[in-house]
Scaffold this active site. Sequence first.
Site, PDB file in Angstrom:
ATOM      1  N   ASP A 147     -12.122   1.638   2.871  1.00 16.26           N
ATOM      2  CA  ASP A 147     -12.393   0.105   2.745  1.00 16.26           C
ATOM      3  C   ASP A 147     -13.820  -0.270   2.786  1.00 16.26           C
ATOM      4  OD1 ASP A 147     -11.803  -2.220   1.191  1.00 16.26           O
ATOM      5  OD2 ASP A 147     -10.501  -3.017   2.604  1.00 16.26           O
TER       6      ASP A 147
ATOM      7  N   LYS B  12       1.048  -1.177  -0.245  1.00 18.62           N
ATOM      8  CA  LYS B  12       0.039  -0.025   0.068  1.00 18.62           C
ATOM      9  C   LYS B  12       1.076   1.182  -0.071  1.00 18.62           C
ATOM     10  CE  LYS B  12      -3.618  -2.191   2.158  1.00 18.62           C
ATOM     11  NZ  LYS B  12      -4.257  -2.898   3.347  1.00 18.62           N
TER      12      LYS B  12
ATOM     13  N   GLN C 265      -5.649  -2.369   9.522  1.00 19.43           N
ATOM     14  CA  GLN C 265      -5.526  -3.750   8.880  1.00 19.43           C
ATOM     15  C   GLN C 265      -5.809  -4.705   9.963  1.00 19.43           C
ATOM     16  OE1 GLN C 265      -3.492  -3.720   6.051  1.00 19.43           O
ATOM     17  NE2 GLN C 265      -3.955  -5.768   6.003  1.00 19.43           N
TER      18      GLN C 265
END
Length: 289
Positions: free
Chosen positions: A116, A49, A93
């Site tokens: 997300d 990322k 995450q």
Amino acid sequence: MKVLLDGKKASEAILDKIRLESEKLGITPGLCVIMVGNDPASSVYVKNKEKACEKVGFYHKTYRLMEDTTQDQVLSVIQEVKEDCKLHGLIVQLPLPDHINEELIINSIPVEKDVDCFHPFNVGCLLTKKKGDAPLAVAPCTPAGVMELLEMNGVDVAGKRAVIVGRSNIVGKPLALMLLNRDATVTICHSRTKDLPSVVREADIVVAAVGSPKLVTADMVKEGAVVVDVGVNRLEDGKLCGDVDFDAVKDKAYAITPVPGGVGPMTIAMLLKNTLSMAKRQRVCNKTS
Ligand code: NDP
């Protein structure tokens, strides 16, 4: 196989467009990742990322927190990110260590920075979206990457029978909604599905998102089907492989994704695309407030 669904190539084209668009924006889009502990797979994803942000000239910040970080400490980092106007998108995450309540952390991600689509509010928007509605602020990155890859390769999903193997909150379920919104007829399979091969054989479009190497074999795939492999599995020899037996299935499929180089790079491209659209929205909000 007639078409290799090449996510690497497609994602490079998307990143080029993102870079050009962001140069014209007047502000630098910023992405934040919070990672707790040292999960090796997560470390690789986070590095990817960061590299992708650098490719398109985005600002990025990663909080690498120790395994024993408390839940309250994670919550206060999220609050810090919420208030940082240089950061437009936030990803926490997963997985988180066991002592941290994942649901509570996800519910604390600011809705406007939830890049997300983890927060229940944004999931609800995806659920209630009707055909023809304006595009959502963000769609979950992996399912969005699958949809984009299909579209870029001219696969029209309307009226097709789609079978998704896997019902996770981050891949299977949201992808089912996105395919449904585009008029596919969708079946979701999981570990309790009876006679998986016969269900998968009915599919015009098969999506495997399980995490089980070569689960989808050639005898499970209809001649001419489109096969999308989301799975990423590391074999004993260190090589990566998907949930589909690529070598056997490729001769039956009309189109198929490779692993690596299929859905993985598209997920990252969608993450940057979402960060860019959130930066655009927040720029407008900051101007009007
Ligand atoms: P989860 O472990 O959360 O979900 C796996 C799903 O597979 C579950 O719904 C489970 O069913 C189902 N399942 C397990 N065994 C079987 C079986 N034998 N037959 C049918 N269904 C089965 O995984 P994720 O969705 O998070 O990830 C799936 C895969 O995709 C992983 O390999 C992951 O690494 C990869 N991935 C790749 C990404 C990318 O960018 N390329 C991004 C995200 C994930 P049940 O619900 O009944 O337990």
